[in-house]
Design an enzyme around this catalytic site. Structure first.
Site, PDB file in Angstrom:
ATOM      1  N   ARG A  25       0.855  -1.182   0.000  1.00 25.16           N
ATOM      2  CA  ARG A  25       0.000   0.000   0.000  1.00 25.16           C
ATOM      3  C   ARG A  25       0.894   1.236   0.000  1.00 25.16           C
ATOM      4  O   ARG A  25       1.946   1.268   0.634  1.00 25.16           O
ATOM      5  CB  ARG A  25      -0.914   0.022   1.236  1.00 25.16           C
ATOM      6  CG  ARG A  25      -1.995  -1.060   1.238  1.00 25.16           C
ATOM      7  CD  ARG A  25      -3.052  -0.812   0.173  1.00 25.16           C
ATOM      8  NE  ARG A  25      -4.107  -1.805   0.204  1.00 25.16           N
ATOM      9  CZ  ARG A  25      -4.106  -2.934  -0.508  1.00 25.16           C
ATOM     10  NH1 ARG A  25      -3.072  -3.218  -1.295  1.00 25.16           N
ATOM     11  NH2 ARG A  25      -5.131  -3.763  -0.436  1.00 25.16           N
TER      12      ARG A  25
ATOM     13  N   HIS B  38      -1.109  -0.268  -9.863  1.00 26.49           N
ATOM     14  CA  HIS B  38      -1.741  -1.155  -8.884  1.00 26.49           C
ATOM     15  C   HIS B  38      -2.329  -2.399  -9.573  1.00 26.49           C
ATOM     16  O   HIS B  38      -3.537  -2.650  -9.544  1.00 26.49           O
ATOM     17  CB  HIS B  38      -2.823  -0.412  -8.104  1.00 26.49           C
ATOM     18  CG  HIS B  38      -3.114  -1.041  -6.767  1.00 26.49           C
ATOM     19  ND1 HIS B  38      -3.519  -0.328  -5.663  1.00 26.49           N
ATOM     20  CD2 HIS B  38      -3.048  -2.329  -6.353  1.00 26.49           C
ATOM     21  CE1 HIS B  38      -3.698  -1.143  -4.640  1.00 26.49           C
ATOM     22  NE2 HIS B  38      -3.419  -2.379  -5.040  1.00 26.49           N
TER      23      HIS B  38
ATOM     24  N   GLU C 210      -4.333   7.281  -5.391  1.00 30.23           N
ATOM     25  CA  GLU C 210      -4.468   6.532  -6.639  1.00 30.23           C
ATOM     26  C   GLU C 210      -5.739   6.949  -7.363  1.00 30.23           C
ATOM     27  O   GLU C 210      -6.802   7.003  -6.753  1.00 30.23           O
ATOM     28  CB  GLU C 210      -4.474   5.029  -6.354  1.00 30.23           C
ATOM     29  CG  GLU C 210      -3.166   4.536  -5.772  1.00 30.23           C
ATOM     30  CD  GLU C 210      -3.123   3.029  -5.515  1.00 30.23           C
ATOM     31  OE1 GLU C 210      -4.160   2.353  -5.739  1.00 30.23           O
ATOM     32  OE2 GLU C 210      -2.064   2.530  -5.102  1.00 30.23           O
TER      33      GLU C 210
END
Length: 316
Positions: free
Chosen positions: A234, A282, A263
């Site tokens: 993360r 991601h 994000e």
């Protein structure tokens, strides 16, 4: 009246087909964005189940506005986007999707490590842009991976899978974890020791109040100037300002990030100006097979909960 299931982002029809046969399924119609906050709160008023994405903040406001809500099923292993205390307070079950994404995420982790170590992205750009003129003795040189020291922070299922891949490269493998494990050819190291001796530091720990910002300026200063930092966990675990300074000043050699604190990462983020940073959007678990397996776990949990059966992968 059928129970209502609200899905916060568009999923493939086959992933929701079984639920749609039994329940009223409402789904945000866009694949590249999730439901805005106002729509989430509106749908929560009637929903019996929420099928959520990591980008959805499911907090006390959501739970308080959802009198019928029985379950929140999160399309991720991580669940730092969900207020578990509020879920317990309102008697709502929360589930995630563990195990099925272990191998895919480990593959991506090692791919990012290799891409960072060998300047793969920068090298590819030179070919596509026409900058490749000739072979040069030191052109696009990177760092060795085979035989190097790998330090894994967070030795869960994915950490162990990454370690197995590293063994194939003959790497010296260290790990730091809350609890020690009995692992073949893998050695426990204290946090500072791991940072000091590792050629590659891979972050695989969950984001918690304890791990938030755990890699900052002081920790980066402990690393070798030839070392690389890889984060597929993360974004909030790494202080991005400190990482920018460390990369810019070449206090560490490179970094590979699949995750960011915000994000999508803003295009004007200073990190994106650096040539010694490899970035991905991601995609740790992003294989077709894995994503469908994750969705199947979510659908199974929702169905079980609404039918008052035993729910697998329950967090609370």
């Amino acid at each position: 009246m059928k129970p209502i299931v609200f899905i916060t982002q568009k999923l493939p029809d086959q992933a929701v087909a079984e639920l749609a046969e039994q329940y009223e399924v409402r789904m945000w119609p866009e694949e590249d964005t999730h439901a805005p906050r106002e729509r989430l709160l509106e749908e929560a008023k009637e929903a019996h189940a929420l099928w959520t994405m990591l980008s959805d903040q499911i907090d006390n406001e959501v739970f308080s506005s959802a009198p019928n809500l029985k379950i929140v099923s999160n399309l991720a292993v991580g669940y730092n986007n969900i207020d578990l205390e509020a879920a317990r307070k309102h008697g709502v079950t929360v589930t995630n999707t563990p195990d099925v994404l272990t191998e895919a995420t480990a593959d991506l982790t090692f791919a990012l490590l290799l891409a960072t170590a060998r300047n793969i992205m920068e090298a590819e750009k030179t070919v596509r842009s026409g900058q490749w003129k000739s072979w040069t003795p030191m052109g696009m040189t990177g760092q060795n991976v085979g035989g190097a020291t790998l330090g894994i922070i967070g030795m869960g299922r994915i950490g162990e899978a990454v370690a197995r891949r590293a063994q194939g490269f003959g790497m010296n493998i260290l790990y730091h974890n809350r609890t020690r494990k009995s692992l073949e050819d893998v050695r426990y190291a204290e946090f500072e020791e791991l940072l000091k001796v590792s050629d590659y530091v891979v972050i695989l720990t969950p984001l918690t109040p304890e791990t938030k910002g755990m890699i900052g300026a002081a920790e980066l200063a402990l690393m070798k100037d030839t070392a690389c930092l890889i984060n597929v966990a993360r974004g909030g675990i790494v202080d991005e300002t400190a990482l920018y300074e460390a990369l810019k000043e070449q206090k560490i050699w490179g970094a590979g990030l699949d995750v960011f604190e915000q994000e999508p990462v803003p295009l004007d983020h200073p990190l994106l100006t650096l040539p010694n940073l490899t970035v991905l959007p991601h995609i740790g678990s992003a294989t077709i097979q894995t994503r469908f397996e994750m969705m199947a776990l979510n659908a199974e949990a929702i169905k079980a909960c609404l039918e008052k059966k035993s729910v697998k992968n329950r967090i609370c």
